[in-house]
Write a protein that holds these residues in place. Structure first.
Motif, short mmCIF file in Angstrom:
data_model
loop_
_atom_site.label_atom_id
_atom_site.label_comp_id
_atom_site.label_asym_id
_atom_site.label_seq_id
_atom_site.Cartn_x
_atom_site.Cartn_y
_atom_site.Cartn_z
N PHE A 199 65.26 -53.37 53.37
CA PHE A 199 66.52 -52.84 52.88
C PHE A 199 67.62 -53.86 53.12
O PHE A 199 67.51 -54.74 53.98
N PHE A 200 68.67 -53.73 52.34
CA PHE A 200 69.70 -54.76 52.21
C PHE A 200 71.06 -54.15 52.52
O PHE A 200 71.40 -53.07 52.01
N THR A 201 71.84 -54.82 53.38
CA THR A 201 73.17 -54.31 53.75
C THR A 201 74.22 -55.39 53.47
O THR A 201 74.25 -56.41 54.16
N PRO A 202 75.06 -55.20 52.46
CA PRO A 202 76.16 -56.14 52.21
C PRO A 202 77.41 -55.70 52.98
O PRO A 202 77.75 -54.52 53.03
N SER A 203 78.10 -56.66 53.58
CA SER A 203 79.34 -56.40 54.30
C SER A 203 80.39 -57.41 53.86
O SER A 203 80.07 -58.47 53.31
N LEU A 204 81.65 -57.09 54.11
CA LEU A 204 82.76 -57.99 53.81
C LEU A 204 83.49 -58.31 55.10
O LEU A 204 83.53 -57.50 56.04
N ALA A 205 84.08 -59.51 55.16
CA ALA A 205 84.74 -59.94 56.39
C ALA A 205 85.96 -60.79 56.07
O ALA A 205 86.08 -61.36 54.98
N ASP A 206 86.86 -60.87 57.03
CA ASP A 206 88.04 -61.73 56.95
C ASP A 206 88.25 -62.42 58.29
O ASP A 206 88.02 -61.82 59.35
N LEU A 207 88.70 -63.67 58.23
CA LEU A 207 89.22 -64.32 59.42
C LEU A 207 90.56 -63.69 59.77
O LEU A 207 91.26 -63.15 58.90
N SER A 208 90.93 -63.76 61.04
CA SER A 208 92.22 -63.19 61.45
C SER A 208 92.79 -64.02 62.58
O SER A 208 92.20 -64.13 63.66
N TYR A 209 93.96 -64.62 62.31
CA TYR A 209 94.67 -65.37 63.34
C TYR A 209 96.17 -65.21 63.10
O TYR A 209 96.68 -65.71 62.09
N GLN A 210 96.82 -64.47 63.97
CA GLN A 210 98.26 -64.24 63.87
C GLN A 210 98.66 -63.74 62.48
O GLN A 210 99.65 -64.17 61.89
N GLY A 211 97.87 -62.83 61.95
CA GLY A 211 98.18 -62.22 60.66
C GLY A 211 97.73 -63.03 59.46
O GLY A 211 97.93 -62.60 58.32
N ARG A 212 97.12 -64.18 59.68
CA ARG A 212 96.66 -65.02 58.57
C ARG A 212 95.15 -65.06 58.53
O ARG A 212 94.48 -64.95 59.55
N LYS A 213 94.60 -65.28 57.34
CA LYS A 213 93.16 -65.38 57.17
C LYS A 213 92.75 -66.84 57.38
O LYS A 213 92.52 -67.60 56.43
N GLN A 214 92.68 -67.22 58.64
CA GLN A 214 92.39 -68.62 58.99
C GLN A 214 91.90 -68.67 60.43
O GLN A 214 91.97 -67.70 61.18
N THR A 215 91.38 -69.85 60.80
CA THR A 215 91.07 -70.11 62.20
C THR A 215 92.33 -70.57 62.92
O THR A 215 93.31 -70.96 62.27
N PRO A 216 92.33 -70.59 64.24
CA PRO A 216 93.41 -71.28 64.94
C PRO A 216 93.34 -72.77 64.60
O PRO A 216 92.27 -73.31 64.29
N PRO A 217 94.47 -73.47 64.63
CA PRO A 217 94.42 -74.92 64.45
C PRO A 217 93.59 -75.57 65.56
O PRO A 217 93.58 -75.10 66.69
#
Length: 530
Positions: A328-346
């Protein structure tokens, strides 16, 4: 979950000028005694906090701190440790925990700041002053709002006289208010009168986060990673010690008993990682690791970042299972989160270009579309179960700052890869477009614990990426696109990331260790594996 709590969201935007202080301000200038833990042991230090607040506010009105600075005076022992590393300059990033209270309601905000590199004196003390704007606070409830200084942390990134990083490349100091600071840590008391609340009673709304890039975070110059992918039986990140031992809760406020018998070291500092619109399928997790830059014969450390995952429901797999197996197959969605932005820390890394020239670059990975996390579960006749996880992430690499042999090379504000980082895609028809692909293989032997990578339990994720050409690099009419492309871009860059155990705040699975902190953040902090 947060309906009766003041939400205090404070996000640093250090590249913006400090906000102007309005007429009728409450100015704060507090010099507080702290105790900082250095590698050589605990040492006294002084932390001076300055800020300006409105003298009063109405319910639902924005309360915006201005001119926020934090200065820490470190003793001679800290200078001696930096001198022993042959450090000529040091760059600092600070984190101050600020307690926010109104009546019986409690929350905690993090004030972060950065400082430009300063010279290391021949002997102490050493004063480091960090600055940065913060976003606003809003409460819909009348009553006095108080802000209190709490734990303080400072990350030091020392450099030699030649501009190279020291070994080790960073020092992290954890500081707590000294015993004689008791009764002196309240920074401000702001009366909040009756007004027109913007939300329900007792709620708070953050102001929009600043859009400027965040300031540099210290990084590590590292040799390249081995390119062998993780074996299916390899365990992932190492969780930290139990941070709740030696802690007690009083009226909703968590208190750490420093002298509690057998209390382990405090939970390592970590970026805020909370799903705001939480559902029973919401997962949060920390991720950290390394990525090779093949052309520069080195690897870059990517610091701890937050991943917000919305787990999907199991469904029929896209490809039928072979005879004798159940899939069986499970698709999920994700977002990065850093101080309200979709990014990594610098993150900052130092490489040796052309075999002799030290180059230091501060970079950030920015998300340009939804991250897809697909899990294929395979049950076989032996009773063993296998997990094939693929993370597909559209990420561009943005360069914020470059120094060549210690001299700044102005790359401008828009230096980034032309497209997303790319990887070989095993199913291009179903997953078109440019994106990074990381693979996590897991196994659940019959009657045993899982091994390798499991979405909810974490583990190693590996892949290989191509760094595209760069665009928008340069300032004052100078075009540096070709220089960065020739130095960095190309295929064959091995990636290895380690995900920690997830936190499912509303629907926790009862593992041997807790999943979440009391405020709904991931409890375990992974360590980067090599």
């Amino acid at each position: 979950m947060r309906g009766a709590t003041i939400a205090a969201f404070v996000a640093l935007a250090p590249l913006l000028p400090a906000a102007a202080v309005a007429v009728g301000t409450l100015k704060v200038d507090a010099a507080l005694p702290y105790v900082c833990t250095l590698p050589s042991g605990p040492q006294p230090a002084t932390v001076r906090i300055t800020a300006a607040f409105p003298e009063r506010a109405e319910a639902g009105e924005e309360i915006r701190p201005a001119d926020v600075t934090t200065a820490v005076e470190l003793p001679g022992a800290a200078v001696a440790e930096l001198t022993a590393l042959k450090a000529a300059t040091v760059r600092a990033e600070s984190r101050l925990a600020v307690g926010v209270a109104q009546g019986e309601q409690r929350a905690e905000a993090a004030w972060s700041g950065t400082a430009q590199p300063v010279a290391v004196p021949t002997e102490g003390p050493l004063t480091l002053t960090t600055t940065g704007d913060v976003s606003s606070l809003t409460t819909g409830t009348p009553g006095e709002l108080s802000l209190t200084a709490g734990a303080f942390g400072v990350d030091l990134a020392p450099s030699t006289a030649e501009g190279a990083a020291t070994v080790p490349a960073s020092l992290s100091l954890a500081c707590t208010p000294a015993p004689d600071a008791e009764g002196r840590t309240v920074l401000a008391r702001i009366p909040v009168g009756a007004g027109t609340p913007t939300g329900g009673p007792g709620t708070a709304a953050p102001s929009p986060d600043a859009s400027s890039p965040s300031s540099p975070v210290p990084g590590l110059p590292l040799p390249p990673l081995p390119s062998d992918p993780a074996a299916p039986g390899e365990r992932g990140g190492t969780p930290s010690a139990d941070p709740r031992a030696g802690q007690r809760t009083e009226k909703g406020l968590t208190v750490t008993d420093e002298d509690a018998p057998g209390a382990p070291a405090a939970r390592p500092a970590a970026p805020r990682c909370v799903t705001e619109n939480v559902t029973p399928m919401s997962l949060t997790a920390y991720v950290t690791g390394y990525s090779n830059v093949r052309k520069l014969d080195g690897s870059s450390f990517i610091p701890l970042f937050c991943m917000l995952i919305e787990q999907g429901s199991p469904q029929e797999p896209p490809v039928p299972a072979p005879e004798g197996e159940f899939h069986f197959f499970t698709p999920s969605l994700a977002d990065l989160s850093y101080q309200g932005r979709k990014q990594t820390p610098p993150f900052t890394s130092t490489f040796v270009a052309f075999g002799f020239q030290p180059v230091t670059a501060t970079m950030v990975l920015e998300q340009t579309g939804p991250i897809k996390v697909d899990t294929l579960f395979r049950a076989v006749a032996t009773g063993d179960n296998y997990l094939d996880n693929k993370v597909r992430a559209p990420l561009v690499l943005r360069v914020l700052d470059v120094k060549v042999n210690g001299v700044k090379l102005d790359v401008g504000p828009s230096c980034r890869t032309e497209t997303s980082l790319t990887s070989p895609e095993p199913d291009p028809a179903r997953y078109p477009g440019d994106h990074l692909v990381l693979v996590g293989l897991g196994m659940i032997p019959f009657g045993e614990n899982a091994k390798g990578y499991v979405l909810t339990g974490g583990g190693p994720l590996t892949g290989e990426m191509t760094i595209p050409a760069f665009k928008g690099c340069g300032a004052k009419g100078e075009n540096l696109d070709r220089l960065l492309t020739a130095s960095i871009s190309g295929p064959g860059n091995y990636v290895r990331q380690t995900q920690g155990q997830t936190c499912n705040f509303l629907n926790p699975f009862p593992p041997a260790d807790p999943e979440c902190t009391e405020d709904g953040q991931p409890y375990q902090i992974p360590k980067a594996g090599r």
